[in-house]
Design a protein around this motif. Structure first.
Motif, PDB file in Angstrom:
ATOM      1  N   ASP A  41     -27.866 101.863  17.159  1.00  0.00           N
ATOM      2  CA  ASP A  41     -27.450 102.306  15.824  1.00  0.00           C
ATOM      3  C   ASP A  41     -28.633 102.609  14.901  1.00  0.00           C
ATOM      4  O   ASP A  41     -28.653 103.614  14.195  1.00  0.00           O
ATOM      5  CB  ASP A  41     -26.567 101.242  15.151  1.00  0.00           C
ATOM      6  N   ASP A  42     -29.636 101.713  14.922  1.00  0.00           N
ATOM      7  CA  ASP A  42     -30.759 101.901  14.005  1.00  0.00           C
ATOM      8  C   ASP A  42     -31.547 103.169  14.336  1.00  0.00           C
ATOM      9  O   ASP A  42     -31.998 103.889  13.449  1.00  0.00           O
ATOM     10  CB  ASP A  42     -31.678 100.669  13.985  1.00  0.00           C
ATOM     11  N   SER A  45     -29.469 106.230  13.291  1.00  0.00           N
ATOM     12  CA  SER A  45     -29.584 106.426  11.838  1.00  0.00           C
ATOM     13  C   SER A  45     -30.917 107.071  11.485  1.00  0.00           C
ATOM     14  O   SER A  45     -31.000 107.936  10.604  1.00  0.00           O
ATOM     15  CB  SER A  45     -29.501 105.092  11.100  1.00  0.00           C
ATOM     16  N   ALA A  49     -31.742 110.511   9.566  1.00  0.00           N
ATOM     17  CA  ALA A  49     -32.626 110.543   8.384  1.00  0.00           C
ATOM     18  C   ALA A  49     -33.744 111.564   8.569  1.00  0.00           C
ATOM     19  O   ALA A  49     -34.102 112.295   7.636  1.00  0.00           O
ATOM     20  CB  ALA A  49     -33.212 109.155   8.138  1.00  0.00           C
TER      21      ALA A  49
ATOM     22  N   ARG B 185     -39.287 103.143  13.016  1.00  0.00           N
ATOM     23  CA  ARG B 185     -38.273 102.167  12.589  1.00  0.00           C
ATOM     24  C   ARG B 185     -38.947 100.860  12.135  1.00  0.00           C
ATOM     25  O   ARG B 185     -38.615 100.314  11.079  1.00  0.00           O
ATOM     26  CB  ARG B 185     -37.328 101.872  13.767  1.00  0.00           C
TER      27      ARG B 185
END
Lengths: 124, 208
Positions: A41-42, A45, A49, B185
């Motif tokens: 999921d991260d 996302s 973005a 991330r």
């Protein structure tokens, strides 16, 4: 590198293609790899973005036209470009003149010593 | 017609890059067509790597001057013309950053304002900050990772095409892309968690 690393790389690559090019449904990609959505999921996302942030920017029309005109002008003013634009007979004449001049320079450079002395004696 | 002058009256738009490159050695119009094809992509790439329009315009001009000066030396040995152009751009940007004592941050005013026009002011501010953080994080990545992201997201290039530009296999591109996303991330998470600057520098070293 473990198999799961390669699998993850392929998954992320396919997920990105699905988002960027709409090649396939995102859920279908996740099903195909049999990976729970929450595990990636991260990263998904983040891809969204990035897609949102890294949008294509265009140079201004004025800049495009100005640079093109400058490039053309600089090319026209270069010696090689000018030589290429000359008619064939002028190019031939220029080459012949260059070759002749070069030969003359070579000859003068290698005049025999006796000849130089002879020429010098004429002057005196 | 001159000895070295072979003027082709052609529709340049229908000619592929390889043929255009050969023509462009003698023919300004052929070079003009290559310029039209690749100027926006090269500008786009440099814009994100430098962070402002003025530097992007200067470096883009240098790329095309250099390409024009050296096009006679370009030989298609499996490296497409556009990959050659990207390499010139990449090298010039690297030199640019070496010459800069400090980096600048991308002015987002133009396109972010455009993208957010339909949203409310609070949401706009929040989104804008997130995008600025993301851009700042991207620009802290090593150059090759920035290049990969720009080719993928602004140029819509496939992994195989990116591989051609970066001289890597498709598998290597996939691997680098994955590692880049993970690094990005983690970088963003560090920012959110409010780590001190020194802690962030240490963590970045570990990530690289």
């Amino acid at each position: 590198m473990t198999i799961s690393d390669v699998k993850m790389q392929n998954l992320i690559s396919d997920v990105s293609d699905a988002i960027l090019y709409g090649k396939s449904d995102l859920d279908a990609v996740l099903r195909r790899y049999n990976v729970p959505a929450q595990e990636v999921d991260d990263l998904i996302s983040l891809v969204f973005a990035l897609q949102d942030t890294l949008v294509e920017v265009q140079p201004s029309r004025a800049f495009q036209q100005r640079l093109k005109a400058e490039l053309i002008e600089s090319r026209r003013s270069s010696f090689v470009w000018r030589l290429r634009r000359l008619p064939a007979r002028v190019q031939m004449a220029a080459l012949a003149a260059l070759a002749g001049g070069f030969m003359l320079l070579l000859r003068r450079r290698f005049v025999p010593r006796e000849r130089v002395e002879e020429i010098a004696s004429i002057g005196s | 017609m001159g000895l070295f002058n072979r003027k082709h009256k052609k529709d340049y738009r229908s000619i592929d890059d390889a043929e255009l490159v050969v023509l462009a050695r003698d023919d300004g119009d052929a070079f003009g067509e290559l310029y039209e094809r690749y100027l926006p992509r090269i500008f786009n790439y440099i814009y994100y790597r430098t962070g402002n329009q003025q530097d992007a315009e200067d470096l883009t001009a240098k790329v095309f001057y250099r390409a024009m000066a050296h096009i006679e030396n370009y030989v298609d040995k499996g490296v497409p013309f556009q990959a050659w152009l990207y390499r010139i751009a990449h090298n010039l940007v690297a030199n640019f950053h070496r010459d800069q004592s400090r980096r600048k941050i991308i002015p987002l005013d133009d396109y972010v304002a455009h993208a957010l026009r339909s949203e409310g002011p609070d949401r706009q501010t929040e989104d804008r900050e997130e995008r600025e953080q993301l851009l700042a994080a991207i620009r802290r990545l090593p150059p090759e990772r920035q290049q990969l992201l720009l080719l993928k997201f602004t140029q819509d290039k496939s992994n195989a095409e990116i591989g051609e530009v970066m001289e890597r296999t498709e598998g290597a591109v996939k691997s680098l892309y994955h590692r880049t996303l993970l690094a990005l991330r983690d970088e963003l998470q560090m920012q959110e968690s409010g780590l001190s600057e020194a802690q962030q520098v240490n963590s970045r070293k570990k990530l690289k």
